[in-house]
Design an enzyme around this catalytic site. Structure first.
Site, mmCIF file in Angstrom:
data_model
loop_
_atom_site.group_PDB
_atom_site.id
_atom_site.type_symbol
_atom_site.label_atom_id
_atom_site.label_comp_id
_atom_site.label_asym_id
_atom_site.label_seq_id
_atom_site.Cartn_x
_atom_site.Cartn_y
_atom_site.Cartn_z
ATOM 1 C CE LYS A 1 1.034 3.445 5.334
ATOM 2 N NZ LYS A 1 1.603 2.221 4.733
ATOM 3 C CE LYS B 1 -4.440 -1.805 1.132
ATOM 4 N NZ LYS B 1 -5.144 -2.715 2.023
ATOM 5 C CB THR C 1 -0.909 -0.004 1.246
ATOM 6 O OG1 THR C 1 -1.775 -1.133 1.156
ATOM 7 C CG2 THR C 1 -1.756 1.261 1.312
#
Lengths: 294, 294, 294, 294
Positions: C240, C171, C95
């Site tokens: 994050k 994603k 990711t």
């Protein structure tokens, strides 16, 4: 003014100062208040105690300074009272909602009474000195009739139009800006402190440069020093004013994202028991979010 | 000052005014700029053109006024440059991040150069008049050495501590408050207008009562009049400054809900093509949210 | 697959499961990891230990599953490494940011290596079972080459287009929705509890009606029961991911007000020491705002 | 059920389905509605037309399904009506405020009528099929009496406690989560689209992985396809439900930052004339913020 009798409703700290200004200007003032002590105090200064609200509205003009929409609605938006009134002018100086202002205007007009909205800027000592800033709106004839009374109570009158609700909108917008200023300084001071700058240093610099005037030096110092007591303006009243802005925004379909943040912050403050503190205590919420010591 | 040579890096509108102030105060000023025109202009006023950055750092002290972190990092945080410097003082007057300030301080200390952060408040005409407000931080010896230079450029120096990043934090907090003030006035003016109050009436009253000073009368008028051009400070720079506050907040774990609203509003403004306008154009976002005409 | 050698970089909990799936499917797998223990574990299952990253890129294809942008940038976006590669395909399953994906694609294309982005949905046990959902994007030739490898690791591949960054965007958008779901349930549970409803009753009903599936029953239960440990996905990783969404939004000028609220809530959680807990612990922030017991 | 007569108030699309379910279960149903057409329709199915609300409350039990607080307050919270009632049970299935629920409970208790709050999940076809999910709360005796009636109208009853307001809280929390889900998907789809991902691809993957169930596949598709008409649930009703959550939050001092964002977004949608569209049209606000085509 000679010969003019003024009925006065609502002798809180602000109302007493304003009624006192009218007395000093030579008006005969007939006062009414829910509790008797302030009435006695004003009588000692030369006012007359009204026997009831009908007696107040038997005066030439009425000035009212009540706490909120509910009090105005309950006490003054009474068709029987207004139908029997001799007064041809009612100056409502309270901070009330746009919606209430519109209903009050309609009802007074129906009964042939001029209705002026004239909310004020200033704390009790300013009211006592007759130095308020007054935000006024109403039809020209009513404003003209109100002018000498307003002149007795304030240092300056700011006019916003012919619809009374315009003055209430201006007042609500002003209090919204005050709340924004407090939250802005609260976030800035938390940001500064967490990065090693003393909030008092920041506020002193800001007051001396970009933000002169009472808000930064006054509220800014309270925020920087975490001094929320004694309360000059209590936190729940601040939430009430934020809600007035949000409600006026909703009815005109104006999103107010800063207002939404403010509402959440005031609720957070109340949830943590700060309801007796000054609305500057919303700064404690900013500190808590950042994990800074209370 | 007699005999002191000052290297000066960055002759944008602000830098030219500041270098000019140093010249007027009698300093020998050796200037460097990426593009040559401003260098020629300063030479015409008595400055010396540096042959390169090493030449600038061969002076007794260096003053820099670059656009952002990137420029400072690329041009000045160069170990070779600093290792070869004769200068014992570098005053960085740019608005940069807390993180950059800390790295810059460490690198200068390593090379025995005093590092003072001294970002400023004021637009180019204020810089040209030597009337800036200067926010300074650094170790006492470096601040003492910087003091006469700062005095030549500003009307007052505000001290924030021994760590240079403290001055940057103060500057970032100040710009954050400016952005908050603009958004607050934008929301208040939309609220007022949608409820029938002329925004210019509101701002005039506010400027004359609770919010004296340049922000309400200046930015408030731009907001109320929807006058976003010519740009005094462009919108993307405003977003950059909001991001500096959010980044400083994130690293110290300080949530800034007003800052988050600001960021979203600035992005909205950029998404609608207002990137060349003054950052007061964030008010157009508040109007669009409410369906008010642009 | 017979004869195909796969280099594999990054043997965290996810990577081990994915490399294991490739082994089970009959691939020769040459593994590399920063720390040696997971390499030994994979060798025990039949993998070959790479001597270095160049050795990994000497395989026919490379699959990588690193922790974040930094690791990918530092280890894999190395022109020397890519220039010397025999591999004609690199499937990056981490990711990472949209920006990194675009830079990675450009660099691989420059060196004649097909680059496929294929981030995954699923926790380590799902990876170990080869049952991941894989979000993939890349040019058709690269996707075709990747297909058998992806089939070995996942139960289904979802395609998003020819530009690898599209899969990363999908994603990032998915994780953004997960964070939104957690905050939504956190606010709803605080609202319910403060009004006398047991949060577990609410979540049970929701899971059984409008919100079937693992998010409401899983995260909803964690929120309702205030069970934030052990952490399945730590709070700083959640921040994050929220930041990845906000950054992708900023570069495309997409304001994300829910994202902004999330960022502030995660910072609040970190400021209160919840960095080792599951990101469901953002619910503790909602409770704190309301003054509910932790 | 045999012999039990049920008064039914409120024959909107939902009410008709619910009254029909009671008829099918063998109850004698006496219906009342403001407008006559639905009454005629129900009479055709075997119901009896009530002569007035007093006639409704002369039945053994009353079920009501009115539009909002105002209608309930005006029609049913009538001391005269309740004092004269033969009914010993009133099941209020409307989505009303916590505050109204508490006042209704008190008034019914005063007049010896059991009061059950039983708001429902499901659209009109689900109501017509007797397959609603019913959220119920009330004292045990009242719930026991209500049970067979609820069983006739729903597929399952979820219990929330002894205070009726608990069921209303659960319903308000549920609708809050629905609104959050729509806004979340709206932001995610704008983020995806602005970064080159087709929103329909995103929603299809999400529905097939993490978010099974009707919300993602139904509302998600409406958002992704920008299909806001015909309206299944109109936007102003959505704002009403968000306001119910915010009001319940305010009285219990629970800040709801997502709720605040929702309120601003719904106002924005109304300011742009989307009041006749489905509440999924709040997605148009997310698109407008990002400058994406409507």
């Amino acid at each position: 003014m000679s010969g003019t009798t003024v009925g006065f409703v609502g002798l809180g700290a602000m109302g007493q100062g304003m009624a006192g200004s009218l007395l000093r200007a030579g008006y005969a003032v007939r006062v009414w208040n829910r509790s008797p002590e302030p009435v006695a105090a004003m009588v000692a200064l030369g006012a007359e105690a009204a026997e009831g609200l009908a007696d107040v509205f038997a005066a030439d003009a009425v000035v009212s300074m009540l706490a909120n929409d509910d009090a105005v609605e309950r006490l003054l938006l009474d068709p029987v009272l207004l139908a029997g009134a001799a007064a041809t002018l009612h100056i409502n100086m309270a901070t009330v909602s746009v919606d209430l202002a519109e209903r009050a205007e309609a009802l007074h007009t129906e009964h042939g009474i001029g209705y002026v909205a004239a909310p004020v800027l200033g704390r009790p000592p300013v009211a006592a000195a007759g130095e308020l800033n007054i935000l006024a709106a109403g039809i020209p004839a009513a404003l003209a009739a109100a002018e000498p009374l307003l002149a007795a109570m304030g240092r300056r009158v700011w006019y916003f139009g012919e619809r009374p609700a315009q003055a209430n909108t201006a007042k609500i917008s002003t209090n919204f800006l005050l709340a924004c200023a407090i939250e802005s300084m609260a976030e800035a001071c938390s940001l500064a402190e967490a990065n090693g700058v003393r909030p008092t240093d920041l506020i002193e610099m800001l007051s001396g440069t970009l933000f002169p005037g009472p808000i930064c030096s006054g509220y800014g110092a309270m925020v920087a020093e975490r001094r929320y007591e004694p309360a000059g303006f209590k936190l729940p009243l601040g939430l009430k004013d934020v809600d007035l802005a949000l409600t006026a925004g909703a009815s005109a379909r104006v999103p107010l994202p800063f207002g939404s943040v403010l509402r959440d912050a005031f609720l957070d403050a109340l949830a943590h028991g700060d309801g007796e503190k000054d609305w500057a205590a919303v700064a404690a919420v900013a500190r808590r979010r950042a994990g800074l010591p209370a």
